[in-house]
Design a protein around this motif. Structure first.
Motif, PDB file in Angstrom:
ATOM      1  N   CYS A 113       0.864  -1.180   0.000  1.00 40.60           N
ATOM      2  CA  CYS A 113       0.000   0.000   0.000  1.00 40.60           C
ATOM      3  C   CYS A 113       0.900   1.230   0.000  1.00 40.60           C
ATOM      4  O   CYS A 113       1.651   1.462   0.956  1.00 40.60           O
ATOM      5  CB  CYS A 113      -0.903  -0.021   1.220  1.00 40.60           C
ATOM      6  N   VAL A 114       0.837   2.009  -1.077  1.00 40.30           N
ATOM      7  CA  VAL A 114       1.795   3.068  -1.359  1.00 40.30           C
ATOM      8  C   VAL A 114       1.186   4.442  -1.103  1.00 40.30           C
ATOM      9  O   VAL A 114       0.015   4.688  -1.427  1.00 40.30           O
ATOM     10  CB  VAL A 114       2.262   2.960  -2.834  1.00 40.30           C
ATOM     11  N   SER A 115       2.002   5.346  -0.551  1.00 40.11           N
ATOM     12  CA  SER A 115       1.595   6.748  -0.400  1.00 40.11           C
ATOM     13  C   SER A 115       1.959   7.537  -1.653  1.00 40.11           C
ATOM     14  O   SER A 115       2.925   7.201  -2.343  1.00 40.11           O
ATOM     15  CB  SER A 115       2.277   7.383   0.814  1.00 40.11           C
ATOM     16  N   THR A 116       1.190   8.580  -1.927  1.00 41.62           N
ATOM     17  CA  THR A 116       1.433   9.404  -3.112  1.00 41.62           C
ATOM     18  C   THR A 116       1.653  10.878  -2.783  1.00 41.62           C
ATOM     19  O   THR A 116       2.033  11.653  -3.650  1.00 41.62           O
ATOM     20  CB  THR A 116       0.249   9.290  -4.095  1.00 41.62           C
ATOM     21  N   GLN A 117       1.401  11.257  -1.527  1.00 45.93           N
ATOM     22  CA  GLN A 117       1.612  12.632  -1.083  1.00 45.93           C
ATOM     23  C   GLN A 117       2.138  12.622   0.347  1.00 45.93           C
ATOM     24  O   GLN A 117       1.943  11.642   1.081  1.00 45.93           O
ATOM     25  CB  GLN A 117       0.292  13.435  -1.124  1.00 45.93           C
ATOM     26  N   VAL A 118       2.791  13.697   0.729  1.00 47.10           N
ATOM     27  CA  VAL A 118       3.110  13.917   2.142  1.00 47.10           C
ATOM     28  C   VAL A 118       1.916  14.639   2.739  1.00 47.10           C
ATOM     29  O   VAL A 118       1.633  15.783   2.391  1.00 47.10           O
ATOM     30  CB  VAL A 118       4.393  14.758   2.319  1.00 47.10           C
ATOM     31  N   GLY A 119       1.172  13.943   3.592  1.00 45.72           N
ATOM     32  CA  GLY A 119      -0.084  14.492   4.076  1.00 45.72           C
ATOM     33  C   GLY A 119      -1.154  14.386   3.009  1.00 45.72           C
ATOM     34  O   GLY A 119      -0.998  13.672   2.015  1.00 45.72           O
ATOM     35  N   CYS A 120      -2.249  15.112   3.204  1.00 43.93           N
ATOM     36  CA  CYS A 120      -3.346  15.064   2.235  1.00 43.93           C
ATOM     37  C   CYS A 120      -4.188  16.321   2.352  1.00 43.93           C
ATOM     38  O   CYS A 120      -4.464  16.801   3.455  1.00 43.93           O
ATOM     39  CB  CYS A 120      -4.218  13.829   2.479  1.00 43.93           C
ATOM     40  N   ALA A 121      -4.597  16.852   1.205  1.00 48.01           N
ATOM     41  CA  ALA A 121      -5.382  18.082   1.176  1.00 48.01           C
ATOM     42  C   ALA A 121      -6.886  17.835   1.276  1.00 48.01           C
ATOM     43  O   ALA A 121      -7.655  18.773   1.460  1.00 48.01           O
ATOM     44  CB  ALA A 121      -5.078  18.847  -0.116  1.00 48.01           C
ATOM     45  N   VAL A 122      -7.301  16.567   1.163  1.00 48.17           N
ATOM     46  CA  VAL A 122      -8.727  16.273   1.110  1.00 48.17           C
ATOM     47  C   VAL A 122      -9.370  16.372   2.489  1.00 48.17           C
ATOM     48  O   VAL A 122     -10.451  16.923   2.657  1.00 48.17           O
ATOM     49  CB  VAL A 122      -8.974  14.882   0.485  1.00 48.17           C
ATOM     50  N   GLY A 123      -8.712  15.823   3.507  1.00 53.44           N
ATOM     51  CA  GLY A 123      -9.207  15.953   4.872  1.00 53.44           C
ATOM     52  C   GLY A 123     -10.441  15.137   5.182  1.00 53.44           C
ATOM     53  O   GLY A 123     -11.372  15.643   5.824  1.00 53.44           O
ATOM     54  N   CYS A 124     -10.465  13.863   4.771  1.00 51.02           N
ATOM     55  CA  CYS A 124     -11.598  12.994   5.089  1.00 51.02           C
ATOM     56  C   CYS A 124     -11.709  12.821   6.603  1.00 51.02           C
ATOM     57  O   CYS A 124     -10.703  12.695   7.303  1.00 51.02           O
ATOM     58  CB  CYS A 124     -11.436  11.639   4.417  1.00 51.02           C
ATOM     59  N   ALA A 125     -12.939  12.771   7.091  1.00 49.86           N
ATOM     60  CA  ALA A 125     -13.183  12.810   8.528  1.00 49.86           C
ATOM     61  C   ALA A 125     -12.651  11.603   9.281  1.00 49.86           C
ATOM     62  O   ALA A 125     -12.345  11.686  10.465  1.00 49.86           O
ATOM     63  CB  ALA A 125     -14.693  12.945   8.773  1.00 49.86           C
ATOM     64  N   PHE A 126     -12.534  10.462   8.591  1.00 47.54           N
ATOM     65  CA  PHE A 126     -12.146   9.219   9.259  1.00 47.54           C
ATOM     66  C   PHE A 126     -10.669   8.883   9.078  1.00 47.54           C
ATOM     67  O   PHE A 126     -10.221   7.813   9.484  1.00 47.54           O
ATOM     68  CB  PHE A 126     -12.983   8.052   8.699  1.00 47.54           C
ATOM     69  N   GLY A 130      -5.310  13.105   6.977  1.00 51.37           N
ATOM     70  CA  GLY A 130      -5.885  14.426   6.758  1.00 51.37           C
ATOM     71  C   GLY A 130      -5.782  15.343   7.954  1.00 51.37           C
ATOM     72  O   GLY A 130      -5.819  16.570   7.810  1.00 51.37           O
ATOM     73  N   LEU A 131      -5.648  14.759   9.149  1.00 49.94           N
ATOM     74  CA  LEU A 131      -5.537  15.579  10.349  1.00 49.94           C
ATOM     75  C   LEU A 131      -4.246  16.385  10.373  1.00 49.94           C
ATOM     76  O   LEU A 131      -4.144  17.382  11.085  1.00 49.94           O
ATOM     77  CB  LEU A 131      -5.608  14.680  11.593  1.00 49.94           C
ATOM     78  N   GLU A 132      -3.260  15.947   9.591  1.00 47.92           N
ATOM     79  CA  GLU A 132      -1.957  16.622   9.568  1.00 47.92           C
ATOM     80  C   GLU A 132      -1.834  17.646   8.438  1.00 47.92           C
ATOM     81  O   GLU A 132      -0.822  18.340   8.330  1.00 47.92           O
ATOM     82  CB  GLU A 132      -0.841  15.574   9.427  1.00 47.92           C
ATOM     83  N   GLY A 133      -2.836  17.715   7.554  1.00 44.30           N
ATOM     84  CA  GLY A 133      -2.776  18.668   6.445  1.00 44.30           C
ATOM     85  C   GLY A 133      -1.891  18.184   5.306  1.00 44.30           C
ATOM     86  O   GLY A 133      -1.315  17.099   5.349  1.00 44.30           O
ATOM     87  N   PHE A 134      -1.772  19.023   4.284  1.00 44.30           N
ATOM     88  CA  PHE A 134      -1.018  18.672   3.073  1.00 44.30           C
ATOM     89  C   PHE A 134       0.333  19.376   3.078  1.00 44.30           C
ATOM     90  O   PHE A 134       0.431  20.563   3.382  1.00 44.30           O
ATOM     91  CB  PHE A 134      -1.818  19.088   1.831  1.00 44.30           C
ATOM     92  N   ARG A 135       1.386  18.606   2.737  1.00 49.14           N
ATOM     93  CA  ARG A 135       2.740  19.178   2.645  1.00 49.14           C
ATOM     94  C   ARG A 135       3.163  19.328   1.189  1.00 49.14           C
ATOM     95  O   ARG A 135       3.461  20.407   0.719  1.00 49.14           O
ATOM     96  CB  ARG A 135       3.750  18.315   3.410  1.00 49.14           C
ATOM     97  N   ARG A 136       3.190  18.189   0.468  1.00 53.24           N
ATOM     98  CA  ARG A 136       3.597  18.248  -0.941  1.00 53.24           C
ATOM     99  C   ARG A 136       3.292  16.922  -1.616  1.00 53.24           C
ATOM    100  O   ARG A 136       3.006  15.912  -0.967  1.00 53.24           O
ATOM    101  CB  ARG A 136       5.091  18.551  -1.066  1.00 53.24           C
ATOM    102  N   ASN A 137       3.372  16.937  -2.966  1.00 56.48           N
ATOM    103  CA  ASN A 137       3.269  15.705  -3.742  1.00 56.48           C
ATOM    104  C   ASN A 137       4.577  14.930  -3.675  1.00 56.48           C
ATOM    105  O   ASN A 137       5.652  15.513  -3.521  1.00 56.48           O
ATOM    106  CB  ASN A 137       2.959  16.014  -5.210  1.00 56.48           C
ATOM    107  N   GLY A 346      -1.679   7.120   8.123  1.00 53.41           N
ATOM    108  CA  GLY A 346      -1.336   8.302   8.891  1.00 53.41           C
ATOM    109  C   GLY A 346      -1.153   8.095  10.377  1.00 53.41           C
ATOM    110  O   GLY A 346      -0.632   8.969  11.072  1.00 53.41           O
ATOM    111  N   GLN A 347      -1.556   6.929  10.908  1.00 53.80           N
ATOM    112  CA  GLN A 347      -1.493   6.738  12.353  1.00 53.80           C
ATOM    113  C   GLN A 347      -0.048   6.696  12.866  1.00 53.80           C
ATOM    114  O   GLN A 347       0.282   7.299  13.876  1.00 53.80           O
ATOM    115  CB  GLN A 347      -2.224   5.450  12.744  1.00 53.80           C
ATOM    116  N   LEU A 348       0.800   5.939  12.184  1.00 48.31           N
ATOM    117  CA  LEU A 348       2.184   5.810  12.626  1.00 48.31           C
ATOM    118  C   LEU A 348       2.912   7.146  12.525  1.00 48.31           C
ATOM    119  O   LEU A 348       3.675   7.530  13.417  1.00 48.31           O
ATOM    120  CB  LEU A 348       2.904   4.742  11.791  1.00 48.31           C
ATOM    121  N   ARG A 349       2.664   7.884  11.452  1.00 42.41           N
ATOM    122  CA  ARG A 349       3.311   9.187  11.264  1.00 42.41           C
ATOM    123  C   ARG A 349       2.881  10.166  12.358  1.00 42.41           C
ATOM    124  O   ARG A 349       3.678  10.934  12.884  1.00 42.41           O
ATOM    125  CB  ARG A 349       2.967   9.722   9.876  1.00 42.41           C
ATOM    126  N   ARG A 350       1.602  10.150  12.692  1.00 39.59           N
ATOM    127  CA  ARG A 350       1.099  11.041  13.737  1.00 39.59           C
ATOM    128  C   ARG A 350       1.748  10.733  15.080  1.00 39.59           C
ATOM    129  O   ARG A 350       2.120  11.629  15.835  1.00 39.59           O
ATOM    130  CB  ARG A 350      -0.415  10.923  13.898  1.00 39.59           C
TER     131      ARG A 350
END
Length: 354
Positions: A113-126, A130-137, A346-350
């Motif tokens: 399972c691969v990531s495509t961005q640092v953070g995310c701009a969409v901000g889905c509630a679950f 998304g709780l950390e915001g978007f940094r970059r692609n 995002g859990q481990l990063r948080r």
């Protein structure tokens, strides 16, 4: 006077390396060797490329940069799932997950399972990401590098290890980093590299309508999963803010167009919580998906601090699935993987940055 730009080696196709080698006076076979070392054998240093002499390696290093990801942390689940936190060259961090599924045949399925961005701009509630915001692609090399570095790490224990499947559903919205994701897919598919089949790769999106249609035209062999999660715009607006821009009517029309072009089924993902796993929601979902060429994947949510969402009881999941099946919709429930190591995006990063 032209300035030589250093190029990210892990993001180069074989053809691109052939062109670069020609420009710097090296033979075609050197490019092929280089590509195989990086993309097939997953080496992380120039010194590991044993059949490329030191002189040629120095010449190549004048144009190409090799930046392996730094493993910051690894967690292993009792079910075999491994979750990695990698540090990028600019010190940002991303997550990816390796999931192993035993098969009845001689070959097991190893899905990354691969990531495509640092953070995310969409901000889905679950979603913890998304709780950390978007940094970059992420760049092409950083996307592919996750697969290469997991391959490298696991081959230290199992020399015959091969990744068989890729899902672009880690941190970030893949279709908001569209060009880099498609280039990464092409690289992962190349025969002289990891040679992962197009049909063994899936892009998961929250519903970026223009790119869904573009994906169908550009790359009809790749699978598509749509994070649906709600049958009504009012509810989905709260869960997935992207829905305000591309509401369900537009999304369903785009899905119809995708299947008409590709003739491939779409996976509609539905995150089930203790609150929404109700018969009324299942019936509304069945109505929304009537006529779509696809099936529903039910995903009991992973508990994430800060979202307030709870996992539904197993009997509620079974009842929800039965309503869909009675309406003629194919349905499956995602096998829980890595819950004991916080495998949700995002859990481990948080935890690490918090």
């Amino acid at each position: 006077m032209s300035i030589m730009v250093n190029i990210e080696l892990r993001g180069c196709s074989e053809d691109e390396l052939i062109k670069i080698c020609k420009e710097i006076g090296l033979k075609r076979f050197r490019a092929i060797q280089l590509f195989q070392w990086v993309q097939q054998k997953a080496v992380r240093t120039w010194e590991e490329m044993k059949n490329i002499g030191e002189r040629d390696r120095q010449t190549l290093r004048s144009r190409l940069s090799l930046y392996p990801l730094e493993k910051v942390r690894e967690q292993r689940s009792k079910d075999g799932t491994r979750k990695y936190l990698f540090r990028l060259e600019d010190s940002e961090t991303i997550e990816c997950v390796l999931m192993d599924y035993a098969r009845t045949s001689s070959r097991d399925r190893h899905t990354v399972c691969v990531s495509t961005q640092v953070g995310c701009a969409v901000g889905c509630a679950f979603c913890a990401t998304g709780l950390e915001g978007f940094r970059r692609n992420l760049s092409v090399g950083e996307i592919v590098g996750q697969v290469l570095d997991i391959t490298h790490l696991v081959r230290q224990e199992d020399p015959d290890f091969q990744v068989t499947n890729i899902v672009f559903m880690g941190m970030g919205e893949p279709l908001l980093n569209y060009d880099q994701v498609l280039q990464a897919i092409q690289l992962l598919n190349q025969a002289q590299g990891l040679n992962i089949g197009m049909r063994r790769m899936t892009i998961s999106t929250c519903g970026v309508v223009p790119q869904i249609i573009q994906l169908a035209k550009d790359n009809p062999q790749v699978g598509l999963a749509v994070s649906l999660h709600a049958s009504q715009d009012e509810v989905r607006n709260k869960l997935i803010p992207m829905n305000r821009r591309y509401p369900l009517t537009q999304l369903m029309e785009a899905c119809q167009e995708y299947t008409q072009i590709t003739h491939r089924r779409i996976t509609f993902e539905v995150a089930l919580t203790a609150e929404n796993a109700k018969r009324e929601e299942a019936e509304a979902l069945a109505k929304l998906l009537k006529g779509q060429f696809g099936y529903v994947n039910l995903i009991p949510v992973n508990p994430v601090a800060g979202t307030g969402m709870e996992r539904p009881k197993p009997e509620l999941i079974r009842r929800f699935a039965q309503v869909l099946e009675d309406a003629g919709i194919s349905v499956s429930s995602r096998e829980e993987r890595g819950a004991d190591i916080d495998a949700a995006c995002g859990q481990l990063r948080r935890q690490w940055e918090g």
